[in-house]
Design an enzyme around this catalytic site. Structure first.
Site, PDB file in Angstrom:
ATOM      1  CB  SER A 187     -11.973 -16.886  16.193  1.00 43.96           C
ATOM      2  OG  SER A 187     -13.220 -16.860  15.513  1.00 43.96           O
ATOM      3  CD  GLU A 209     -15.223  -7.560   7.553  1.00 41.65           C
ATOM      4  OE1 GLU A 209     -16.272  -7.641   8.216  1.00 41.65           O
ATOM      5  OE2 GLU A 209     -14.286  -8.382   7.644  1.00 41.65           O
ATOM      6  CB  CYS A 228      -2.938 -17.920  15.468  1.00 38.63           C
ATOM      7  SG  CYS A 228      -1.829 -18.431  14.151  1.00 38.63           S
ATOM      8  CE  LYS A 279     -14.215 -11.316   4.060  1.00 34.09           C
ATOM      9  NZ  LYS A 279     -14.137 -10.236   5.114  1.00 34.09           N
ATOM     10  CG  PHE A 311      -7.587  -8.444  12.712  1.00 36.47           C
ATOM     11  CD1 PHE A 311      -6.519  -7.941  13.443  1.00 36.47           C
ATOM     12  CD2 PHE A 311      -8.502  -9.247  13.375  1.00 36.47           C
ATOM     13  CE1 PHE A 311      -6.352  -8.240  14.789  1.00 36.47           C
ATOM     14  CE2 PHE A 311      -8.344  -9.552  14.716  1.00 36.47           C
ATOM     15  CZ  PHE A 311      -7.268  -9.039  15.428  1.00 36.47           C
ATOM     16  CD  GLU A 346      -6.963 -17.249  19.780  1.00 41.36           C
ATOM     17  OE1 GLU A 346      -5.892 -17.270  19.148  1.00 41.36           O
ATOM     18  OE2 GLU A 346      -8.062 -17.555  19.269  1.00 41.36           O
TER      19      GLU A 346
END
Length: 499
Positions: free
Chosen positions: A230, A180, A285, A177, A153, A385
């Site tokens: 992640s 969402e 990240c 993909k 995202f 994290e």
């Protein structure tokens, strides 16, 4: 009568495809704190249809000349450059980051598109003449087939562009993909590919949740998987895809440290800590989440950072504040919980971002820049994290202690050192066990003609993203041994050729 929210569809066979699954997920405007759209969640039939479309398009696209493929990639690049602000505004409406930051995301993705325009050079094989008498050996790089991309995202445009320009240029077909949480950027890019002349089926967008991800991981027609997210999910994707015989590049989480030596320019350090810790609300990240201050600089540095935080404006990204909201309410609450964890473990909350004044709607998913001092290295606020605007300061006695802390962590994505000592910097880049290193640079994301990826639990699989590693990942090599016989050859000889 309630207003029907629009639903973000799939993109299959070169067109928007409305879902028949009956399943959707909410899409929020984080600055407003309310749902503005829904996104389709694919069922098994739609997963099969998306992959079948990409598989049917592969032979024709792989057989398209390099010259024609290059023209289409060039055209996509031109269209993207002309309309990048439009894409940035879509990103802001669903992710929440400031429009200028979203535009920067698109610009970094555009770098990889530009790299891909030069793909014929990177697709060349090697050739050795007369390796044995009358025998030549050469290599050919060919595409894999259907390749899957599962994107996060936090960078709904840039991260997919780390992969699909190279995959498409090399002759593969792509099933993307997207997350969402912010799915519209993927559809916008699909429409741009269509306008650029890309044949139907070469670029497919499959909206969905874990069912769609597992469909890509397990389907025999999908030859590779590219993922950023992640570490637990990266490990799952790596293990599942590898079990099904696929190539995998799975980039995981991070806990990036900035080591500050006493001779560093502390004003530069403070500016860099603000930029790297709170840009995009810390949802990067490569964000710096831990500042290792070699004493005696910590108190002065905290004072400088605190004064800069006081000047930051948090608000609706369309109003061009310094920092926007977090992507969802649940994520905001999770990030905020680490402030309580740190305080309970003995850290000092120097600046608390909860309950701040914002330039935006009260219901937005807000959490302001947060600064923690004396964070114990045993605290979950240090080891995990956080993925939000929380910067932790850990005081260390010397360079060696700082490097030991960096190397003892589970992650090895990015790190930075701030110093005016060239010897210390050179030693740091050689010794530290991290994949991407900045020297007086807080977010050391490599340019497109190098490759992106970390070490340890920040990368699963052998291949990093984009650059030369990207072209290696999306192609397979054939070695051809060739002999064209002279009519005057000496006849049959059953011995093993030796010269």
């Amino acid at each position: 009568m309630s207003h029907q929210l629009p639903t973000v569809p799939h993109w299959i066979d070169g067109a928007r495809r409305e879902s028949g699954s009956g399943r959707t997920a909410p899409v929020y405007d984080p600055a407003l704190g309310r749902q503005t759209k829904a996104v389709a969640l694919a069922d098994e039939a739609e997963i099969q249809a998306a992959i079948a479309s990409a598989a049917a398009a592969f032979p024709g696209w792989a057989g398209t000349s390099m010259a024609r493929r290059q023209q289409i990639v060039f055209r996509f690049r031109e269209l993207l450059n002309e309309r990048k602000l439009e894409l940035a505004e879509i990103i802001t409406s669903e992710h929440g980051k400031v429009v200028s930051d979203a535009a920067g995301e698109v610009a970094r993705g555009l770098e990889v598109v530009e790299l891909a325009t030069g793909f014929p050079h990177l697709m060349k094989g090697g050739h050795s003449e007369n390796v044995s008498t009358g025998v030549d050996v050469y290599s050919i790089k060919q595409p894999l087939g259907v390749v899957g991309i599962v994107s996060p995202f936090n960078f709904p445009a840039m991260v997919p562009m780390w992969f699909f320009p190279i995959a498409i240029a090399a002759g593969n077909t792509v099933v993307l993909k997207p997350s969402e949480k912010d799915p519209s950027a993927a559809i916008w890019m699909a429409e741009l590919w269509k306008e650029a002349g890309l044949p139907d089926g070469v670029f497919t967008v499959l909206q969905g949740d874990r069912l769609a991800v597992d469909g890509l991981l397990e389907h025999p027609e999908v030859r590779s998987i590219s993922f950023v997210g992640s570490t637990p999910i990266a490990q799952y994707i790596y293990e599942t895809a590898a079990k099904h015989g696929k190539r995998v590049q799975a980039l995981g989480g991070a806990k990036n440290h900035m080591l500050v030596l006493p001779d560093a320019d502390l004003d530069l350090v403070a500016d860099s800590a603000i930029n790297a810790g709170f840009g995009s609300a810390g949802e990067r990240c490569m964000a710096v989440s831990v500042l290792l201050a070699v004493e005696p600089v910590a108190d002065e540095l905290i004072e400088k950072i605190t004064s800069r935080i006081a000047q930051l404006r948090v608000g609706d990204g369309r109003r061009e504040p310094d920092m926007g909201p977090l992507v969802t309410e649940a994520h905001r609450d999770k990030v905020a919980s680490y402030i309580d964890i740190a305080a309970a473990d003995g850290a000092e909350v120097v600046v608390d971002g909860r309950g701040i004044e914002v330039d935006g709607e009260a219901d937005g998913f807000w959490l302001g820049p947060t600064l923690l001092d004396r964070v114990p290295t045993t605290s979950r606020a240090y080891t995990e994290e956080i993925f939000g605007p929380v910067l932790s300061v850990v005081r260390v006695a010397c360079y060696e202690e700082g490097v030991e802390l960096i190397d003892s962590g589970a992650f090895g994505n990015g790190t930075a050192i701030f110093t005016n000592d060239g010897g210390a910097a050179r030693r740091f880049q050689s010794e530290v066990q991290v994949g991407m290193i900045g020297i007086n640079v807080p977010i050391p994301v490599p340019v497109a003609y190098y490759s992106f990826g970390g070490w340890k639990q920040s990368l699963f699989g052998a291949n990093k993203a984009y650059g030369p590693a990207g072209f290696d990942f999306f192609t397979q090599e054939k070695a051809v041994t060739s002999r064209w016989l002279d009519p005057s050859h000496g006849g049959i000889n059953l011995g093993f050729p030796q010269n």
